[in-house]
Enzyme design. Structure first.
Site, PDB file in Angstrom:
ATOM      1  N   SER A 186     -41.879  -3.292 -29.178  1.00  0.00           N
ATOM      2  CA  SER A 186     -41.305  -3.717 -27.891  1.00  0.00           C
ATOM      3  C   SER A 186     -40.029  -4.420 -28.288  1.00  0.00           C
ATOM      4  CB  SER A 186     -42.459  -4.858 -27.220  1.00  0.00           C
ATOM      5  OG  SER A 186     -43.606  -3.877 -27.064  1.00  0.00           O
ATOM      6  N   HIS A 249     -41.113  -9.608 -27.249  1.00  0.00           N
ATOM      7  CA  HIS A 249     -40.401  -8.767 -25.996  1.00  0.00           C
ATOM      8  C   HIS A 249     -39.333  -9.740 -25.431  1.00  0.00           C
ATOM      9  CE1 HIS A 249     -44.584  -7.540 -26.278  1.00  0.00           C
ATOM     10  NE2 HIS A 249     -44.466  -6.781 -25.411  1.00  0.00           N
TER      11      HIS A 249
END
Length: 302
Positions: A186, A249
């Site tokens: 991610s 993220h």
């Protein structure tokens, strides 16, 4: 009659000049040895240019567009992530396939706070994923977005942004979520999205305004969905599961909005001559050094 004949000849000459000027761009490229793969790949390049580049540089891209080298970085990294997932999900069966059980924490690739001295884990964690939804989401985004970006900017630049996001993700996790493990690509995916997102915002009117809002909404929807899954994995995972950090993220997104934006906005420029690039690199290195200092002297995981 002579005057009429001369006027007719001039008209013919003007028409020939117009036809010469209106010679298809593809034919000109063929004459220069470019665009030999027209028409199919040229159509693909034209679509890619509309979605990835602002109007002023599209023509430059189309004049020199080719598939050499092909987008190998995204393809190879995606195959590697898929191979590792298959290994842990099939060859080493877990209790549940949708959300892999604690077996992934034993992987030598997973970032684990207590094994931070194994420095490769700060990068290799991107190859391990926590379940079907996790890997499908990452693969889908990095293929759909990463391949067009690599067609335009080539593998070196896309790889730089992707790996900058991956490293930023693990370092941020070691600071803001220091006792939790980390898996998934991610950080790299969010770096690509962050760089593209900033380009869409800055060049909104020049990158197909009619579709600009749609693209932004799609990015927001994907981010919200993926962050929701990451938060579930972090805070609501069953007791027999393996909670993982979601800081990658956010850090990957910031890396993309700084380094990624600079790289992707320098399509027709020399990257090393752009002061914005060096400012972004300096800020990134400063954060990296702080993270190293924190992990050595201040981390609760010590």
């Amino acid at each position: 009659m002579a005057v009429a004949h001369e006027m007719e000849m001039e008209s013919v000459n003007l028409n020939m000049e117009r036809e010469g000027k209106e010679e298809p761009e593809e034919e000109k490229m063929k004459g220069n040895g470019e665009g030999k793969d027209f028409p199919r790949s040229r159509k693909v390049h034209r679509i890619v240019s509309k979605w990835m580049l602002p109007e002023p540089v599209r023509r430059t891209y189309l004049e020199r567009a080719n598939c050499l080298p092909p987008p190998l970085f995204i393809i190879l990294i995606s195959l590697a992530e898929l191979a590792v997932f298959i290994y842990y999900a099939v060859w080493k069966p877990q209790k549940q396939w949708i959300t892999l059980d604690t077996g992934i924490l034993e992987s030598p690739l997973t970032y684990c706070p207590e094994k931070r001295e194994e420095a490769w884990r700060f990068i290799s964690y991107m190859l391990v994923h926590a379940g079907v939804q996790h890997i499908v989401g990452n693969l889908l985004m990095q293929i759909v977005l990463g391949i067009p970006l690599e067609m335009v900017h080539k593998g070196l630049r896309v790889g730089l942004v992707y790996l900058a996001g991956v490293l930023a993700g693990s370092l941020a996790s070691s600071i803001f979520d220091p006792l939790k493990s980390l898996v998934g690509a991610s950080g790299g995916v969010y770096a690509l999205m962050g760089g593209y997102f900033m380009n869409v915002i800055v060049n909104f009117r020049e990158m197909i305004p009619a579709f600009g809002i749609v693209r932004l909404l799609v990015i927001i929807l994907i981010v919200a969905s993926d962050m929701g899954f990451a938060l579930y994995r972090r805070f609501f995972v069953p007791a027999n599961g393996s909670p993982v950090s979601f800081a990658a993220h956010i850090a990957g997104g910031f890396a993309g909005m700084s380094i990624g934006y600079t790289v992707f906005s320098c399509f027709d420029k020399t990257l090393l001559k752009d002061p914005r690039f060096w400012i972004a690199i300096a800020a990134y290195v400063a954060c990296l050094l702080f993270a190293v200092f924190f992990n050595i002297f201040l981390s609760p995981a010590n």
